[in-house]
Design an enzyme around this catalytic site. Structure first.
Site, short mmCIF file in Angstrom:
data_model
loop_
_atom_site.label_atom_id
_atom_site.label_comp_id
_atom_site.label_asym_id
_atom_site.label_seq_id
_atom_site.Cartn_x
_atom_site.Cartn_y
_atom_site.Cartn_z
N ALA A 15 0.83 -1.21 0.00
CA ALA A 15 0.00 0.00 0.00
C ALA A 15 0.87 1.26 0.00
O ALA A 15 0.38 2.35 -0.28
CB ALA A 15 -0.93 0.01 1.21
N VAL B 239 -17.88 -12.04 -4.64
CA VAL B 239 -18.05 -13.07 -5.66
C VAL B 239 -16.81 -13.94 -5.76
O VAL B 239 -15.69 -13.43 -5.91
CB VAL B 239 -18.34 -12.44 -7.05
CG1 VAL B 239 -18.52 -13.52 -8.11
CG2 VAL B 239 -19.55 -11.53 -7.00
N LYS C 73 -24.60 -13.62 -7.44
CA LYS C 73 -23.24 -13.37 -7.94
C LYS C 73 -23.25 -13.15 -9.45
O LYS C 73 -22.56 -12.27 -9.97
CB LYS C 73 -22.33 -14.55 -7.56
CG LYS C 73 -22.07 -14.62 -6.06
CD LYS C 73 -21.48 -15.96 -5.66
CE LYS C 73 -21.09 -15.98 -4.19
NZ LYS C 73 -20.78 -17.35 -3.72
#
Lengths: 434, 434
Positions: free
Chosen positions: B33, B132, B205
């Site tokens: 990050a 998902v 989904k």
């Protein structure tokens, strides 16, 4: 809607595909980028050469300065192959303030540190999804999607040309030279396919992936590699008999001892996903400590799969995602020592397939098992077939599958076996995927 | 190094996994990050409940206001399941200026438009990779990596619970109820597994993926769906005999007539990658017009695979990538009409497997082929086995594989066949993947 002006340098197969996507599907790219991606210039060396892509008036040029001197062109897909002038042009483009998208993995493998450092200094970015595994977005998946993980292993079929050739040999029973010619006819192999078939290309890709996934500072030239150019159809048949396929596998395994890296024709158990990768497809299996195994499969090369990756990079760059990713990317980073130790090849553990032809006489098997035993390589299974007729000697083919042992031990044992008077020709030794 | 303060709301299985990755692997997330991801608060309903994750002093709280009122907390992983209070809390978090990461696909499926619109109005983002296919980063792959493509088709095994149950029934010969119990013991199935086994979860989904990949405005409730809860082991055996496996397949196919969407137990040819997806794994096969087929395979659920996706989203959000992606995301977008027409179920083309039990008497097969013929459904193959003994009648099982025909025609023919006096019980009709 805002507009980003884009240029392509190099209008070969991939460049033409990129132009097609930008020109024919501007609505699509605009939708995903939130801005129009406008193909402003396409730079070629020779204007007189015929081209597949129809370009609007004024786009085609042989003058790179038209790109360098146009500050409105901010993203350039640099799609020239080879090292020079690709390297010099990329540096020029960076100096001129362009963000770069490239598919040239050889260039990154040779000059990555220099190019990346310059890009960082200049506040620019280099995107390179298309440089590894063509249509499989493995770069973004490793550097972004799986970023919560420590990668534990990565195994890939990264050279579509080799996989195509091996598939033809294995499934169609083709001879090596014939399979190479077919690969060339289909556009899967260059006129000189050396870099593909000798493992260089796969090692260059593995070096990039190992940087990203493990923070390894691996130079591709230091990655032990064997190609498929010496692969004997006899071994494909024996592998099949044993319930395996042979694949040119690029392997990276991390454990407490360090990182194992190599490229080699490897026996992979039939029925597992990597073993079933056919023709010019590529595949990568990544194991992360949190996510577990993730398997990717797609076209490893070809005009439009590669163009798909280049245009995704152009979109990411125009949107600003690439800049954010590039800042934290663990690739050719000068900051800090490598995070992992690269293991010496000799110490790498492995299982092995040994195939040799021996005189059909008593006591030979004993000598072979003796040589293995002296190197602490233990035998998992042996196949000895009926005698075949090789030239003037009555020999039998013999295949030994070993349990796990270090490369050095297996190699030492194989050398000793090869030196036995009863052994005719070379001992073929292949790794077996554990 | 800059710091981003993160909160988790909901410390169930996934929340605890996310906390573990943030707390135990802060070096890793910081590296990716470019900033420290600091777990500031973890909000739970009941402080007295025992928890798996060890949290530092002061992190655990039952007061959501400690998150809402702390402007330094900018990213919140909202990991409460169900619709309420999940919806209200997400709206509160958005109003308080937080960017959201969530794994709650039911919430998105039901209230996505409202939540996304509010996020857009407030200049916030919602990341939902974990919603998902668990460990498969399919959301990022479709919305970012394959963005140069028009998706042509998408086929997925999206419900790990169902796939686990079907695998046990198929490979181990387990009865449905026994397989459900085993799935519950292993933590793959809820105490009430209805949403998993009746196809609801997969349809939710698929609705999200169809939005992203096709710009379809599909409500999950409108997607025709059949679950595995009525699957008969007899059909698993016949499918095997025919060279197929049965999988709960979520399908999206685009052609000139529009978009085909459905979830159903489907015969998939054995040996193809989707057919070989075992246990709780998920898989998605995407075909793009440029990239060709790309296949993804990974763990569809479980604590750490899901946490891997959540933490990748937290990193993307902290870095700023999510904001850029969210702006151009084709999901629950109020802008413009849908880009594709959803095809009516009855007009969808398909091949079918019909299985029935008929009286062992002459002329029956003729009546059945007659019914199919009247609906213009032509027969590809027939299996009729030796008589079995069903209760008091002497019947034979009969399996018919058809050529391609519209759903409506196949359904009409099946109804007519079922009404024949010689047919005992129901006609089972399953789709066959083309």
């Amino acid at each position: 809607m805002p507009k980003t002006k884009v240029a392509i340098v190099g209008m070969g197969t991939v460049g033409s595909g990129v132009a097609r996507l930008l020109l024919d599907h501007g609505d699509r790219t605009a939708r995903h980028a939130g801005r129009v991606l406008w193909l402003e210039k396409a730079v070629v060396r020779d204007l007189s050469k015929a081209r597949a892509a129809e370009l609007p008036e004024g786009v085609l040029t042989d003058d790179l300065d038209e790109v360098l001197n146009d500050p409105e062109i901010t993203v350039v897909a640099q799609l020239i192959g080879g090292l020079e002038p690709a390297r010099t042009i990329m540096l020029q483009l960076l100096e001129a303030g362009k963000d770069i998208v490239t598919a040239n993995k050889a260039l990154l493998a040779e000059h990555g540190p220099e190019l990346f450092e310059r890009a960082r200094e200049l506040g620019r970015s280099i995107a390179f999804e298309a440089s590894v595994a063509g249509g499989i977005p493995i770069i973004t998946n490793i550097s972004q999607c799986l970023s919560a993980n420590q990668t534990l292993s990565l195994e890939g079929i990264l050279n579509g040309t080799s996989n195509f050739i091996v598939t033809q040999m294995d499934v169609q029973g083709m001879a090596y030279e014939q399979a190479v010619r077919l690969a060339q006819e289909k556009g899967y192999a260059e006129a000189d396919p050396t870099m593909d078939v000798d493992g260089t290309d796969a090692a260059q890709k593995l070096a990039i992936l190992a940087h990203l996934a493990f923070g390894a500072h691996a130079s591709w030239a230091d990655i032990p590699r064997v190609g498929i150019d010496q692969l004997d159809p006899e071994d494909l048949r024996f592998a099949r008999e044993l319930g395996y396929r042979i694949k040119l596998l690029a392997t990276a395994h991390l454990d407490d001892a360090g990182l194992e890296l190599h490229v080699a024709p490897t026996l992979v158990r039939a029925g597992t996903p990597l073993a079933e990768v056919q023709d010019a497809f590529n595949a990568v299996r990544v194991v992360g400590d949190a996510v577990g195994p993730v398997f990717y499969h797609g076209l490893g090369a070809g005009q439009m799969p590669t163009a798909s990756a280049v245009v995704a990079d152009i979109i990411d760059t125009a949107v600003g995602r690439t800049r954010l990713t590039f800042q934290t990317l663990e690739l050719f980073s000068p900051v800090g020592p490598p995070r992992v130790r690269l293991r010496a090849f000799d110490e790498l553990p492995g299982r092995y397939y040994l195939r040799l032809h021996v005189d059909d006489s008593p006591g030979v098997l004993g000598k072979i098992t003796g040589a293995l035993g002296r190197h602490n390589v233990s035998i998992a299974s042996v196949i000895q077939h009926e005698p075949d007729d090789r030239a003037d000697r009555n020999t039998v083919p013999l295949v030994v599958m070993t349990h796990e042992a270090p490369e050095g031990a297996a190699s030492g044992a194989a050398d000793q076996i090869e030196a036995l008077p009863e052994v005719v020709g070379n001992v073929v030794r292949l790794r077996v995927k554990v």
